[in-house]
Design a protein around this motif. Structure first.
Motif, PDB file in Angstrom:
ATOM      1  N   GLN A   1      -7.845   1.513   5.259  1.00 52.82           N
ATOM      2  CA  GLN A   1      -8.987   1.431   4.330  1.00 52.82           C
ATOM      3  C   GLN A   1      -9.422   2.797   3.850  1.00 52.82           C
ATOM      4  OE1 GLN A   1      -9.923   0.531   7.637  1.00 52.82           O
ATOM      5  NE2 GLN A   1      -9.370  -1.647   7.648  1.00 52.82           N
ATOM      6  N   SER A   2      -9.328   3.819   4.718  1.00 48.33           N
ATOM      7  CA  SER A   2      -9.877   5.110   4.283  1.00 48.33           C
ATOM      8  C   SER A   2      -9.012   5.735   3.190  1.00 48.33           C
ATOM      9  CB  SER A   2     -10.140   6.053   5.453  1.00 48.33           C
ATOM     10  OG  SER A   2      -8.930   6.399   6.024  1.00 48.33           O
TER      11      SER A   2
ATOM     12  N   LEU B   1      -8.541  -7.509   5.564  1.00 49.33           N
ATOM     13  CA  LEU B   1      -8.740  -6.128   5.089  1.00 49.33           C
ATOM     14  C   LEU B   1      -8.569  -5.110   6.224  1.00 49.33           C
ATOM     15  CD1 LEU B   1     -11.709  -6.582   2.587  1.00 49.33           C
ATOM     16  CD2 LEU B   1      -9.453  -5.631   2.050  1.00 49.33           C
ATOM     17  N   ASP B   2      -8.704  -5.583   7.452  1.00 46.43           N
ATOM     18  CA  ASP B   2      -8.542  -4.655   8.584  1.00 46.43           C
ATOM     19  C   ASP B   2      -7.072  -4.305   8.845  1.00 46.43           C
ATOM     20  OD1 ASP B   2      -8.016  -7.277   9.317  1.00 46.43           O
ATOM     21  OD2 ASP B   2      -8.553  -6.944  11.416  1.00 46.43           O
TER      22      ASP B   2
ATOM     23  N   VAL C   1      -6.292  -6.132  -2.850  1.00 44.13           N
ATOM     24  CA  VAL C   1      -7.532  -6.052  -2.051  1.00 44.13           C
ATOM     25  C   VAL C   1      -8.260  -7.397  -2.076  1.00 44.13           C
ATOM     26  CG1 VAL C   1      -9.783  -4.897  -1.912  1.00 44.13           C
ATOM     27  CG2 VAL C   1      -7.723  -3.552  -2.371  1.00 44.13           C
TER      28      VAL C   1
ATOM     29  N   LEU D   1     -14.624  -3.690  -0.974  1.00 40.23           N
ATOM     30  CA  LEU D   1     -14.706  -2.857   0.236  1.00 40.23           C
ATOM     31  C   LEU D   1     -16.165  -2.697   0.666  1.00 40.23           C
ATOM     32  CD1 LEU D   1     -12.004  -0.227  -0.753  1.00 40.23           C
ATOM     33  CD2 LEU D   1     -11.880  -1.807   1.198  1.00 40.23           C
TER      34      LEU D   1
ATOM     35  N   TYR E   1     -17.256  -1.471   4.358  1.00 39.58           N
ATOM     36  CA  TYR E   1     -16.507  -0.215   4.500  1.00 39.58           C
ATOM     37  C   TYR E   1     -17.191   0.966   3.812  1.00 39.58           C
ATOM     38  CZ  TYR E   1     -12.814  -3.086   6.416  1.00 39.58           C
ATOM     39  OH  TYR E   1     -12.098  -3.948   7.209  1.00 39.58           O
TER      40      TYR E   1
ATOM     41  N   GLN F   1       0.867  -1.198   0.000  1.00 44.93           N
ATOM     42  CA  GLN F   1       0.000   0.000   0.000  1.00 44.93           C
ATOM     43  C   GLN F   1       0.892   1.233   0.000  1.00 44.93           C
ATOM     44  OE1 GLN F   1      -2.902   0.486   3.207  1.00 44.93           O
ATOM     45  NE2 GLN F   1      -4.213   1.692   1.828  1.00 44.93           N
TER      46      GLN F   1
END
Ligand SMILES: CC(C)=CCC/C(C)=C/CC/C(C)=C/COP(=O)(O)OP(=O)(O)O
Ligand SMILES: [Zn+2]
Length: 421
Positions: free
Chosen positions: A279-280, A274-275, A265, A320, A325, A241
């Protein structure tokens, strides 16, 4: 305070190796400036950074806007034309200029069969299913792993495409029972790297998020996803990322790109991790890939919209959404881009953008993107995949965004390898 000119010189000398002089501009941030002045500044900055890509973008914008003006009501998806285009890929020899696809034969089968099934579950005939399986088992008589064609080395991408194509064939002639899970598993383990990634091919081959996704997709579909196979994979993915929020291909040092982002992803979703990422910033990055006024998605910052990112970025956004999310792309706008700008009456098949020719790759990923715009993704209270349809015309098959396969095919295939019915 560091002098801006010497800072630029330092960055240039030590990090960038630039050949061109960078432009330094001091921008006033004082409050109270009138809006008119600000607008003028923005225009002049944009002119100053005109590049080949900004010029190309202006042309794309003009073409999209002209298509949007052409018809008030949204064009329908040309299903029949698409079916003809896809059927012809199964019945005609490819012309010599497509020789590069010789190493991608399982991909061609997956793109074509999947497009037909996304259009309509009944569009892929049993005859075609048999021919697909025959071809794949000619590439690997022992049932995998698969190369790009007969006599080619087994490769993660071609094995991923082969397994996905087989998933679309409903165990015709019992071919699913001939898939060699043990040989595929041992081969996947042999591709594993100390940093958690997977080499795409024994001996040669690169290691990036595409390989990780292919390995995890194959292993989870065939029910051979073990702790040993997953060791350090999350660390590898988390390292990919970037500061922008999207994912590059390799940890620490690659540009965020829609293709690699989807792979990362979807892989994190398969691993239930995914946590572990930001994510934001990922959601912000996905949103920023959608442009006005084109309405389509691009694959990386300051590049052009392209229909295939309807799935690579749209699919990451759908995953997502599936995991709660929230939403990060405008699906109705994306739908407009696809229906107005990715199809043309001049040539069947779906395309990247106005002015380009359709092909099987874009047809598949544009259709998957369109399918994403027709559903809201989520899980039911008992953790079952439970998408809700958005009430719009042109119902395509509902797809599983992690695998790029119709839900029905995904479920039949995975059940088979869990209960061996
Ligand atoms: C499962 C699997 C193997 C997925 C593949 C994912 C994928 C599409 C990766 C794209 C890689 C890449 C750097 C493209 C840049 O193309 P470009 O420079 O021509 O396009 P751009 O200008 O839109 O970035
Ligand atoms: Zn594309």
């Amino acid at each position: 305070m560091v002098n801006p000119a010497s800072r630029v010189k330092f960055v240039k000398k030590n990090f960038l190796g630039r050949k061109r002089e960078p432009t330094v501009r001091v921008v006033s941030t004082e409050e109270g400036q009138d809006l008119e002045g600000e607008e003028e500044d923005i225009v002049s900055i944009m002119k100053e950074i005109e590049t080949e890509t900004t010029i190309a973008r202006d042309e794309v914008i003009a073409k999209c806007q002209s298509l949007y003006r052409e018809s008030q009501s949204e064009p329908e998806l040309g299903r029949e034309q698409l079916k003809k285009y896809l059927d012809s890929a199964f019945s005609n020899e490819f012309p010599p200029q497509m020789v590069a696809l010789d190493a991608s034969q399982p991909w061609v089968l997956y793109w074509t069969a999947n497009s037909l099934k996304v259009l309509d579950e009944g569009y892929l005939s049993d005859h075609c299913k048999r021919r697909i399986c025959e071809k794949l088992f000619a590439i690997s008589e022992s049932g995998g792993p698969f190369g790009g064609g007969i006599g080619q080395l087994p490769h993660l991408a071609s094995t991923y495409a082969a397994v996905s194509a087989l998933a679309l064939c409903d165990n015709v002639e019992g071919y699913w029972d001939r898939i060699n899970e043990k040989a595929i598993y041992d081969w996947l383990l042999s591709l594993k790297q100390p940093n958690g990634g997977f080499k795409t091919c024994r001996g040669v081959g690169e290691t990036d998020t595409r390989g990780v996704y292919c390995a995890l997709s194959i292993a989870s579909l065939l029910n051979i996803l073990t702790d040993e196979l997953c060791e350090k994979v999350v660390d590898f993915l988390v390292g990919c990322q970037t500061y922008e929020g999207g994912f590059g291909g390799c940890p620490y040092g690659d540009e965020a790109h829609g293709g690699y982002t989807f792979c990362a992803v979807a892989s994190l979703a398969i691993l239930g991790a995914l946590d572990k990422i930001d994510q934001s910033s990922l959601m912000r990055w996905c949103s920023q890939k959608q442009y006005e006024p084109e309405k389509g998605l691009s694959g990386r910052t300051n590049k052009l919209v392209d229909g295939c990112y309807s799935f690579w970025v749209g699919g990451a956004a759908a995953i997502l959404e599936l995991y709660g999310y929230g939403k990060c792309i405008d699906k109705l706008a994306l739908r407009k881009y696809i229906l107005y700008c990715c199809q043309s009456s001049a040539r069947y098949g779906l395309r990247d953008k106005p002015g380009t020719h359709p092909d099987l790759y874009h047809t598949n990923y544009v259709l998957l993107g369109l399918a994403i715009t027709e559903n809201l993704f989520g899980f039911s209270s008992d953790s079952q995949f439970n998408p809700a349809s958005i009430s719009i015309p042109s119902r395509l098959s509902c797809i599983n965004p992690i695998y790029g396969l119709p839900v029905k095919d995904f479920e039949n295939f995975t059940k088979h390898f869990r209960y061996e019915d």
